[in-house]
Design a protein around this motif. Structure first.
Motif, PDB file in Angstrom:
ATOM      1  N   PHE A 169      -2.198  -6.197   2.975  1.00 19.15           N
ATOM      2  CA  PHE A 169      -2.576  -5.682   1.662  1.00 19.15           C
ATOM      3  C   PHE A 169      -2.427  -6.781   0.601  1.00 19.15           C
ATOM      4  N   TYR A 171      -2.538  -8.381  -2.838  1.00 24.50           N
ATOM      5  CA  TYR A 171      -2.423  -7.692  -4.124  1.00 24.50           C
ATOM      6  C   TYR A 171      -2.187  -8.721  -5.219  1.00 24.50           C
ATOM      7  N   GLU A 174       1.288  -9.251  -6.713  1.00 26.08           N
ATOM      8  CA  GLU A 174       2.353  -9.797  -5.869  1.00 26.08           C
ATOM      9  C   GLU A 174       2.446 -11.303  -6.108  1.00 26.08           C
ATOM     10  N   ALA A 208      -2.039   1.152  -5.615  1.00 23.70           N
ATOM     11  CA  ALA A 208      -1.083   0.186  -5.066  1.00 23.70           C
ATOM     12  C   ALA A 208       0.209   0.887  -4.649  1.00 23.70           C
ATOM     13  N   LEU A 212       2.010   1.073  -0.933  1.00 23.91           N
ATOM     14  CA  LEU A 212       3.399   0.649  -0.732  1.00 23.91           C
ATOM     15  C   LEU A 212       4.242   1.788  -0.188  1.00 23.91           C
ATOM     16  N   LYS A 217       2.884  -3.704   3.120  1.00 23.00           N
ATOM     17  CA  LYS A 217       3.585  -4.737   2.363  1.00 23.00           C
ATOM     18  C   LYS A 217       2.581  -5.572   1.588  1.00 23.00           C
ATOM     19  N   SER A 218       2.732  -5.630   0.278  1.00 22.32           N
ATOM     20  CA  SER A 218       1.808  -6.431  -0.523  1.00 22.32           C
ATOM     21  C   SER A 218       2.098  -7.919  -0.333  1.00 22.32           C
ATOM     22  N   THR A 220       0.600 -12.110  -1.369  1.00 19.61           N
ATOM     23  CA  THR A 220      -0.247 -12.961  -2.196  1.00 19.61           C
ATOM     24  C   THR A 220      -0.993 -13.943  -1.303  1.00 19.61           C
TER      25      THR A 220
END
Length: 245
Positions: A169, A171, A174, A208, A212, A217-218, A220
């Motif tokens: 994920f 995001y 993040e 979001a 979660l 788990k977000s 980057t």
């Protein structure tokens, strides 16, 4: 050598029949192939065949099987891309490039920030996108044709995620936990994964939180904010590098 796709029912007695009119036209009119010429054919499930054309009839082309092998160009990791539906023609690029990178299936997702409206003709877009997928597979010579599935709402997507061993994920909010950290921490390589990419503007805070809360788990993808059409490709390449290559 061009690759063509048939269903398993077209394979029998040591030969394969190609009945699709577009494929037959491409073989005869574009490639200008005839009896004695070679074709690579996939059953879209497990095997690909090296064949020789032995007959060209009005309704089919028949090819004799010379060799049979399991797919050589299919990743073991099956990644389904859940793509927040973008504006204009971006979805075509997303489908084409992610298929080249090895994606297993693509699911368009209506999210809070999706601008495109399902006005009843959205199924026509799915058909067009599937044709783009078909052409992308032929270009990169994969063994199977990834399915462009019917569009889902965000809630429907959430309800479908329990079938995946891994949920990725990316995001934009993040900042600390990278996709590299996430993938390096995996002890056993998964057989399937869900890659979830938002549309322009990303996911809403509510969406979001829902991901979660589900246990996703977000992560980057780096220090810069990527466009929706770039984010999926970047994440897909990272997944293939770490878990497949």
């Amino acid at each position: 050598m061009s690759k063509f796709f048939v269903d398993a029912g077209s394979i029998a007695g040591g030969s394969i029949r190609i009945t699709n009119s577009d494929d037959r036209k491409h073989i005869q009119k574009v490639l200008r192939l005839g009896t004695g010429d070679l074709l690579t054919i996939s059953d879209t499930v497990e095997f690909e065949y090296e064949t020789e054309i032995i007959s060209i009839e009005k309704d089919f082309i028949e090819a004799r099987i010379l060799d049979k092998q399991k797919f050589a160009r299919e990743p073991k990791l099956q990644v389904t891309l859940f793509q927040g539906i973008p504006k204009q023609g971006k979805m075509e690029t997303i489908i084409q490039k992610n298929i080249e990178l090895g994606v297993y299936a693509v699911v368009p997702v209506f999210t809070d920030r999706t601008v495109v409206v399902d006005n009843g003709s959205f199924s026509n877009k799915i058909q067009r996108w599937q044709k783009i997928a078909d052409e992308a597979v032929k270009q990169c010579k994969r063994g199977l044709i990834p399915e462009i599935q019917q569009a889902m709402t965000f809630k429907e997507m959430i309800n479908s995620l329990n079938q995946y061993e891994l949920i990725v994920f990316p995001y934009e909010n993040e900042q600390d936990y990278s996709i590299k950290d996430y993938l390096k921490g995996i002890e056993k390589k998964p057989l399937n994964a869900a890659l979830i990419i938002g549309p322009e503007g990303g996911f809403s805070d509510k969406e979001a939180k829902a991901l979660l809360d589900l246990g996703a788990k977000s992560v980057t993808l780096g220090k810069t904010i990527l466009r929706t059409e770039t984010a999926g490709m970047a994440a897909m390449a990272m997944l293939m590098y770490e878990l497949e290559l």
